[in-house]
Scaffold this active site. Structure first.
Site, short mmCIF file in Angstrom:
data_model
loop_
_atom_site.label_atom_id
_atom_site.label_comp_id
_atom_site.label_asym_id
_atom_site.label_seq_id
_atom_site.Cartn_x
_atom_site.Cartn_y
_atom_site.Cartn_z
N THR A 195 0.81 -1.22 0.00
CA THR A 195 0.00 0.00 0.00
C THR A 195 0.84 1.27 0.00
O THR A 195 0.47 2.27 -0.62
CB THR A 195 -0.92 0.01 1.25
OG1 THR A 195 -1.82 -1.08 1.13
CG2 THR A 195 -1.71 1.29 1.37
N THR A 204 3.19 -9.83 14.52
CA THR A 204 2.00 -10.29 13.81
C THR A 204 1.12 -9.08 13.48
O THR A 204 1.13 -8.09 14.23
CB THR A 204 1.27 -11.36 14.66
OG1 THR A 204 0.28 -11.99 13.88
CG2 THR A 204 0.63 -10.81 15.92
N THR A 259 -0.24 -21.82 19.68
CA THR A 259 -1.55 -21.42 20.18
C THR A 259 -2.25 -20.42 19.25
O THR A 259 -1.60 -19.60 18.60
CB THR A 259 -1.46 -20.82 21.60
OG1 THR A 259 -2.76 -20.39 22.00
CG2 THR A 259 -0.51 -19.63 21.69
N GLN A 260 -3.58 -20.51 19.22
CA GLN A 260 -4.38 -19.53 18.47
C GLN A 260 -4.43 -18.19 19.20
O GLN A 260 -4.84 -17.19 18.63
CB GLN A 260 -5.82 -20.03 18.33
CG GLN A 260 -5.96 -21.25 17.46
CD GLN A 260 -7.36 -21.82 17.44
OE1 GLN A 260 -8.32 -21.16 17.86
NE2 GLN A 260 -7.50 -23.03 16.96
N1 ASP Z 1 -2.68 -5.58 0.44
C1 ASP Z 1 -1.59 -4.70 0.83
C2 ASP Z 1 -0.31 -5.51 0.80
O1 ASP Z 1 -0.09 -6.28 1.68
C3 ASP Z 1 -1.87 -4.14 2.18
C4 ASP Z 1 -0.82 -3.20 2.73
O2 ASP Z 1 0.25 -3.00 2.21
O3 ASP Z 1 -1.12 -2.60 3.77
O4 ASP Z 1 0.46 -5.37 -0.10
#
Ligand code: ASP
Length: 348
Positions: free
Chosen positions: A18, A171, A283-284
């Site tokens: 993005t 994460t 773990t989840q």
């Molecule tokens: N869909 C985009 C990607 O992972 C989301 C982002 O960059 O925030 O390339």
């Protein structure tokens, strides 16, 4: 060999995401655009004494399309340019950033320089973008040295929303807020406020005896992930755990490592373990660790031959398995290394 009194040099590697996207007027969807426009959008970068060179991946991708071949390309690029730069910044989409940072932490060995992944939730050209702050702070951290001229953070990390996180502890926790990443089981490596506060006690520094930088590019992706959920059928458990060309299965369990205690399930797990497959329990839960000695439901997995992933994230478990399976054809050797802390990915 670089003169230590030269000004810092950073290689900015643009893979997509993005941060560098623009709206396509025809489709109204965000698509990657040319990298030179990123530097135009961030004139602040010129205020640093740091020299910033760039490298653009071709094609640029939305990180949902990331593949192991791109990780290999990234590792080889860093290796080829290692002696020319003081640090590396990888502009990457947020969706799989934690996967890429995790696997790279295993592929890049004896790292003495920072490799910082960053990106943004809003494109860098948009007025409220978080991309500028992320990029500018990442550059400052990548260039930062201690009084002996050593890198402040010689690790694979993620910088996002004022926090520097260990890559293989991170994460993505939020799909829409700027505060998109966490490392729930490990403290931040640095926090960017008025000044940048480095947590030296938790940052890994290579010893002087450590060997020189090298990369591992043999990745074996014969890994599956089985998320346990109420109502999971024996057919699904069988298909994944006994899948033909699968060497390892990450079992995402409840709480402290618990799964279904019914014999139909433990029998499948046992059959898979007895056939030599590597079964790794993570773990989840967002935070905390697997301890298969607490409940009978966890104990049943341990007795069947499942290995504890302790407090590893699924992303780190996947990257560690790709790397270990690529390096070692013997599953028993992989199992013994899985339980060891190799790159700060588990608290052991
Ligand atoms: N869909 C985009 C990607 O992972 C989301 C982002 O960059 O925030 O390339």
């Amino acid at each position: 060999m670089r003169n230590p009194f030269d000004k810092s040099k950073i290689l900015l590697i643009y893979t997509g995401g993005t941060i560098g996207m623009k709206m396509d007027p025809k489709t109204q969807a965000l698509c990657p655009f040319d990298f030179s426009q990123i530097l135009q959008e961030v004139p602040e970068l010129r205020k640093f004494s740091t020299r910033i060179d760039s490298y653009t991946f071709d094609p640029l991708i939305d990180s949902s399309d990331v593949e192991p071949a791109m990780w290999v390309e990234l590792a080889e690029l860093i290796k080829a340019r290692y002696s020319d730069y003081d640090g590396f910044i990888v502009l990457h989409g947020t969706d799989t950033m934690a996967y890429s940072a995790s696997v790279l932490s295993f592929m890049l060995d004896h790292l003495h320089k920072p490799v910082i992944f960053t990106g943004s939730q809003l494109p860098i050209g948009s007025p409220r973008t978080d991309g500028k702050e992320n990029l500018v702070s990442a550059v400052e951290i990548a260039a930062a040295k201690d009084m002996h001229g050593n890198a402040m953070v010689p690790e694979v990390s993620i910088f996002f929303n004022s926090q520097l996180l260990r890559g293989n502890r991170s994460t993505k926790v939020n799909s829409s807020a700027f505060d998109a990443f966490r490392s729930p089981n490990f403290p931040t490596l640095a926090d960017a406020g008025i000044s940048i506060h480095y947590r030296d006690m938790v940052i890994h520094h290579p010893s002087h005896l450590e060997r020189s930088f090298q990369i591992h590019t043999k990745l074996d992706t014969r890994v599956a992930i089985l998320k346990i959920h109420p109502g999971i059928t024996a057919q699904v458990a069988r298909d994944v755990l006994l899948g033909e060309d699968i060497r390892a299965v990450i079992i995402e369990t409840y709480g402290s490592g618990n799964a279904i205690s019914k014999p139909w399930f433990t029998d499948i797990v046992k059959e898979a373990a007895d056939s030599g497959k590597i079964l790794l329990n993570v773990t989840q839960c967002l935070a905390g660790e697997v301890n298969m000695d607490i409940y009978a439901t966890g104990k049943a997995l341990k007795d069947a031959g499942v290995i504890s992933g302790y407090d590893m994230t699924t992303e780190a478990a996947l990257g560690k398995l790709f790397f270990l399976l690529g390096e070692y054809p013997d599953n028993e050797k992989v199992k013994s290394l899985l339980e060891r802390n190799l790159k700060g990915e588990i608290s052991k």
